[in-house]
Scaffold this motif. Structure first.
Motif, short mmCIF file in Angstrom:
data_model
loop_
_atom_site.label_atom_id
_atom_site.label_comp_id
_atom_site.label_asym_id
_atom_site.label_seq_id
_atom_site.Cartn_x
_atom_site.Cartn_y
_atom_site.Cartn_z
N HIS A 56 46.13 52.13 41.57
CA HIS A 56 45.42 53.34 41.15
C HIS A 56 45.04 54.23 42.33
O HIS A 56 44.42 55.28 42.15
CB HIS A 56 44.17 52.99 40.35
N GLY A 57 45.40 53.81 43.56
CA GLY A 57 45.10 54.61 44.74
C GLY A 57 43.63 54.66 45.09
O GLY A 57 43.16 55.63 45.69
N LEU A 58 42.89 53.62 44.73
CA LEU A 58 41.46 53.61 44.96
C LEU A 58 41.03 52.64 46.07
O LEU A 58 39.86 52.29 46.17
CB LEU A 58 40.72 53.30 43.65
N ASP A 59 41.97 52.27 46.93
CA ASP A 59 41.66 51.38 48.05
C ASP A 59 40.56 51.95 48.93
O ASP A 59 39.74 51.21 49.48
CB ASP A 59 42.89 51.15 48.94
N TYR A 60 40.56 53.26 49.08
CA TYR A 60 39.62 53.92 49.97
C TYR A 60 38.16 53.75 49.55
O TYR A 60 37.24 53.85 50.36
CB TYR A 60 39.94 55.42 50.10
N VAL A 61 37.91 53.50 48.29
CA VAL A 61 36.54 53.43 47.80
C VAL A 61 36.06 51.98 47.62
O VAL A 61 34.87 51.71 47.71
CB VAL A 61 36.37 54.24 46.49
N VAL A 62 36.98 51.04 47.41
CA VAL A 62 36.58 49.65 47.18
C VAL A 62 36.44 48.93 48.51
O VAL A 62 37.40 48.76 49.25
CB VAL A 62 37.59 48.93 46.25
N ASN A 63 35.22 48.53 48.79
CA ASN A 63 34.89 47.87 50.04
C ASN A 63 35.13 46.36 49.97
O ASN A 63 35.59 45.76 50.93
CB ASN A 63 33.42 48.16 50.38
N VAL A 64 34.82 45.76 48.83
CA VAL A 64 34.92 44.31 48.71
C VAL A 64 35.06 43.92 47.23
O VAL A 64 34.53 44.59 46.35
CB VAL A 64 33.68 43.61 49.33
N ILE A 65 35.79 42.84 47.01
CA ILE A 65 35.88 42.23 45.69
C ILE A 65 35.35 40.81 45.84
O ILE A 65 35.88 40.02 46.64
CB ILE A 65 37.34 42.21 45.17
N GLN A 66 34.31 40.51 45.13
CA GLN A 66 33.63 39.21 45.28
C GLN A 66 33.62 38.48 43.94
O GLN A 66 33.24 39.04 42.92
CB GLN A 66 32.20 39.44 45.76
N GLU A 67 34.02 37.23 43.96
CA GLU A 67 34.00 36.44 42.73
C GLU A 67 32.61 35.88 42.47
O GLU A 67 31.84 35.65 43.40
CB GLU A 67 35.03 35.31 42.78
N THR A 68 32.31 35.69 41.20
CA THR A 68 31.04 35.08 40.79
C THR A 68 31.25 33.61 40.44
O THR A 68 30.27 32.88 40.31
CB THR A 68 30.46 35.79 39.56
N GLU A 69 32.50 33.21 40.26
CA GLU A 69 32.85 31.86 39.79
C GLU A 69 32.21 31.58 38.44
O GLU A 69 31.76 30.46 38.17
CB GLU A 69 32.52 30.79 40.82
N LEU A 70 32.19 32.61 37.60
CA LEU A 70 31.73 32.47 36.22
C LEU A 70 32.90 32.76 35.29
O LEU A 70 33.58 33.76 35.43
CB LEU A 70 30.62 33.48 35.92
N THR A 71 33.10 31.89 34.33
CA THR A 71 34.09 32.16 33.30
C THR A 71 33.47 33.08 32.26
O THR A 71 32.24 33.23 32.20
CB THR A 71 34.54 30.86 32.60
N VAL A 72 34.30 33.69 31.44
CA VAL A 72 33.77 34.54 30.36
C VAL A 72 32.88 33.70 29.44
O VAL A 72 31.81 34.15 29.03
CB VAL A 72 34.93 35.21 29.58
#
Length: 163
Positions: A56-72
């Motif tokens: 989506h070309g949004l690399d510039y805005v996303v600083n970090v992706i962090q998991e919660t280790e929670l299932t739905v």
């Protein structure tokens, strides 16, 4: 689903606007702050979210992706665990990654965010709400003749061939 499955093929088939949770919520996040963090449910989903962000070309805005280790299932059935874990992960994102906006990388995180929203100045984006609100605006524009899916390039539907 935050990964927007089926959005591209749906845009080929219809002329009305089609939106996905991921793209809509990240566009909103880009308006609300400079550094965005995404909460993923599980670590195995992080690469797929990274790919979606890039596509989506949004690399510039996303600083970090962090998991919660929670299932739905845990988000829905063990609310105390989910609320506490999300609170701790969000706090860590602010303190160590300096994020200014957090996006729920799973629709079910929106329900958890609702319990935190009143106690923080940090925008916590429920991807479901972002998608619905964007779609409402696009539907209004569509009715006025302003917003329809382009059929000139990527979303041009190939003619059906009968064998």
């Amino acid at each position: 689903c935050f990964l927007d499955p089926g959005v591209h093929i749906a845009r080929e088939v219809v002329s009305i606007p089609v939106v996905g949770l991921g793209h809509s919520s990240l566009q909103l996040a880009a308006v609300l702050g400079h550094k965005v963090g995404i909460l993923a449910g599980l670590k195995r989903l992080v690469p797929a979210i990274e790919r979606m962000v890039h596509d989506h070309g949004l690399d510039y805005v996303v600083n970090v992706i962090q998991e919660t280790e929670l299932t739905v299932a845990e988000m829905r059935t063990n609310r105390a665990l989910a609320v506490d874990r999300v609170r701790r992960v969000v706090q860590d994102l602010v303190e160590h990654q300096h994020v200014e906006v957090v996006v729920g990388g799973c629709g079910s995180l929106g329900e958890i965010f609702a319990e935190h929203r009143a106690t923080t100045a940090l925008p916590l984006i429920d991807a479901r709400v972002a998608a619905v609100k964007q779609l409402e605006m696009l539907a209004d524009l569509y009715r006025c003749g302003y917003a329809k899916t382009s059929k000139v390039g990527l979303y041009k539907m190939d003619p059906v061939h009968v064998i």
